[in-house]
Motif scaffolding. Structure first.
Motif, short mmCIF file in Angstrom:
data_model
loop_
_atom_site.label_atom_id
_atom_site.label_comp_id
_atom_site.label_asym_id
_atom_site.label_seq_id
_atom_site.Cartn_x
_atom_site.Cartn_y
_atom_site.Cartn_z
N GLY A 100 21.54 -34.91 -33.83
CA GLY A 100 20.39 -34.03 -33.64
C GLY A 100 20.23 -33.00 -34.73
N ARG A 101 21.17 -32.95 -35.66
CA ARG A 101 21.13 -31.94 -36.72
C ARG A 101 20.46 -32.52 -37.97
NH1 ARG A 101 25.35 -28.26 -35.68
NH2 ARG A 101 24.46 -27.01 -37.37
N TRP A 102 19.57 -31.76 -38.57
CA TRP A 102 18.87 -32.12 -39.81
C TRP A 102 18.31 -33.54 -39.76
CZ3 TRP A 102 24.00 -30.08 -40.26
CH2 TRP A 102 24.03 -28.71 -40.53
N GLN A 103 17.61 -33.86 -38.68
CA GLN A 103 17.06 -35.21 -38.57
C GLN A 103 16.10 -35.48 -39.73
OE1 GLN A 103 15.45 -36.01 -34.68
NE2 GLN A 103 17.48 -36.34 -33.81
N PHE A 161 17.21 -36.16 -42.75
CA PHE A 161 17.95 -35.91 -44.00
C PHE A 161 19.35 -36.50 -43.91
CE2 PHE A 161 14.68 -32.72 -44.29
CZ PHE A 161 14.40 -32.66 -45.65
N GLU A 162 19.89 -36.89 -45.04
CA GLU A 162 21.27 -37.36 -45.09
C GLU A 162 22.18 -36.14 -45.18
OE1 GLU A 162 21.59 -40.03 -48.34
OE2 GLU A 162 20.58 -41.66 -47.30
N LYS A 163 22.26 -35.41 -44.13
CA LYS A 163 23.00 -34.14 -44.14
C LYS A 163 23.71 -34.02 -42.81
CE LYS A 163 21.94 -29.13 -44.46
NZ LYS A 163 23.05 -28.70 -45.31
N ARG A 164 25.02 -33.77 -42.86
CA ARG A 164 25.79 -33.66 -41.63
C ARG A 164 26.49 -32.32 -41.50
NH1 ARG A 164 27.21 -38.34 -38.97
NH2 ARG A 164 29.07 -37.29 -38.19
N GLU A 165 26.58 -31.60 -42.61
CA GLU A 165 27.30 -30.33 -42.61
C GLU A 165 26.40 -29.26 -43.22
OE1 GLU A 165 30.36 -29.53 -41.56
OE2 GLU A 165 31.27 -31.48 -41.14
N CYS A 166 26.62 -28.03 -42.81
CA CYS A 166 25.77 -26.96 -43.34
C CYS A 166 26.28 -26.44 -44.69
CB CYS A 166 25.69 -25.80 -42.34
SG CYS A 166 27.29 -25.18 -41.86
N GLY A 167 27.47 -26.90 -45.09
CA GLY A 167 28.00 -26.47 -46.38
C GLY A 167 29.03 -25.36 -46.27
N LEU A 168 29.29 -24.90 -45.04
CA LEU A 168 30.31 -23.85 -44.87
C LEU A 168 31.70 -24.42 -45.08
CD1 LEU A 168 29.04 -21.95 -41.70
CD2 LEU A 168 28.64 -21.39 -44.09
N HIS A 169 31.91 -25.62 -44.54
CA HIS A 169 33.27 -26.19 -44.56
C HIS A 169 33.48 -27.18 -45.70
CE1 HIS A 169 34.04 -24.20 -40.81
NE2 HIS A 169 32.90 -24.66 -40.35
N TRP A 170 32.39 -27.84 -46.12
CA TRP A 170 32.49 -28.77 -47.23
C TRP A 170 31.29 -28.60 -48.13
CZ3 TRP A 170 34.60 -29.72 -42.60
CH2 TRP A 170 35.94 -30.08 -42.61
N GLU A 171 31.54 -28.49 -49.42
CA GLU A 171 30.44 -28.37 -50.38
C GLU A 171 30.27 -29.72 -51.04
OE1 GLU A 171 29.44 -25.27 -53.87
OE2 GLU A 171 31.32 -26.30 -54.01
N LYS A 172 29.15 -30.38 -50.75
CA LYS A 172 28.99 -31.69 -51.37
C LYS A 172 27.54 -32.04 -51.63
CE LYS A 172 28.83 -34.20 -47.07
NZ LYS A 172 29.11 -35.44 -46.45
N GLU A 173 26.64 -31.20 -51.16
CA GLU A 173 25.24 -31.56 -51.29
C GLU A 173 24.55 -30.69 -52.34
OE1 GLU A 173 25.75 -30.72 -47.58
OE2 GLU A 173 25.34 -32.63 -46.64
N PRO A 174 23.52 -31.21 -53.00
CA PRO A 174 22.82 -30.43 -54.01
C PRO A 174 22.03 -29.29 -53.38
CG PRO A 174 21.67 -32.49 -53.61
CD PRO A 174 22.93 -32.54 -52.83
N THR A 175 21.89 -28.21 -54.09
CA THR A 175 21.08 -27.10 -53.62
C THR A 175 20.01 -26.78 -54.67
OG1 THR A 175 22.60 -25.52 -54.57
CG2 THR A 175 22.93 -26.07 -52.26
#
Ligand code: SF4
Length: 233
Positions: free
Chosen positions: A207-210, A212-226
């Motif tokens: 149910g999160r970020w439907q 988008f290919e996104k599963r984490e908000c970036g607090l615990h893992w940094e892996k997505e472009p900003t």
């Protein structure tokens, strides 16, 4: 052999007590008032641990989340600090366009969550979180106590080996308030614009970020472009 819940509670208590003894208010617990947050807040209150408690208030929580925050602070007699982003929602819309979460959710999470967290942890020695291994594949190997390279702090995950059933059992046993959305189709709750209901039996994080290919908000893992290169799923 799997630990019994009493062992897990003792382990979580020890981790929190050690953090309070060793770091005092240099140990920071960040919560967004998930089920795990309610458990850890109760443990901190019981232990009277001198841990700093903060929430990264994006300004976009559900009304039920804000109500849970108030209820927990009052019931457990805890001071829970609100940390807000440098950009207000209006300033963010002016600078980056309206409803950034619809176009660049990673950038939005960076502005509203990661940057405020980074600032808080730059003054801290230890970071306490409510993550559990079974929540996502990215969290499957999370340790009870480790070192977070990105923020250069000790990272403590007191409930890392708890199941959701154990978390819920603890909340029921101790009659601790929790966000009512968890019983109404929202197994994982973030900001309101990025959290949808999940069908029964569905992936709790689906149910999160439907869209988008996104599963984490970036607090615990940094892996997505900003940088605006985000693409829908
Ligand atoms: S969860 Fe959504 S609204 Fe909240 S900070 Fe991230 S992208 Fe923005």
């Amino acid at each position: 052999m799997a630990f019994a819940i009493t062992d897990k509670v003792m382990s979580a208590e020890k981790a929190l007590k050690d953090a309070g003894d060793q770091f005092g208010a240099g140990a920071v617990f960040t919560t967004s008032f998930g089920l795990e947050g309610s458990v850890i807040l109760h443990l901190i209150a019981q232990l009277r641990a001198p841990i700093r408690i903060v929430t990264l208030d994006t300004g976009l929580f559900f009304a039920q989340t804000y109500a849970t925050w108030t209820q927990l602070a009052n019931t457990l007699q805890l001071k829970i600090e609100s940390i807000v982003p440098e950009l207000s929602l209006e300033a963010q819309a002016q600078t980056h366009g309206p409803e950034l979460w619809r176009t660049q959710p990673n950038k939005c999470c960076d502005i509203r969550k990661v940057q405020p967290l980074s600032k808080i942890l730059s003054e801290a020695d230890a970071w306490i979180t409510g993550i559990r291994r079974e929540q996502t594949p990215e969290r499957a190997d999370a340790p009870l106590v480790g070192h977070d390279e990105r923020f250069n702090v000790v990272k403590i995950n007191p409930l890392v080996d708890w199941s959701e059933e154990e978390v819920r059992g603890y909340l029921t046993t101790h009659n601790i308030p929790y966000n009512p959305l968890f019983d109404n189709g929202y197994p994982s709750i973030g900001c309101a614009p990025c959290t949808q209901k999940v069908v029964i039996g569905g992936d709790p994080r689906s149910g999160r970020w439907q869209g988008f290919e996104k599963r984490e908000c970036g607090l615990h893992w940094e892996k997505e472009p900003t940088d605006g290169t985000e693409s829908p799923a």
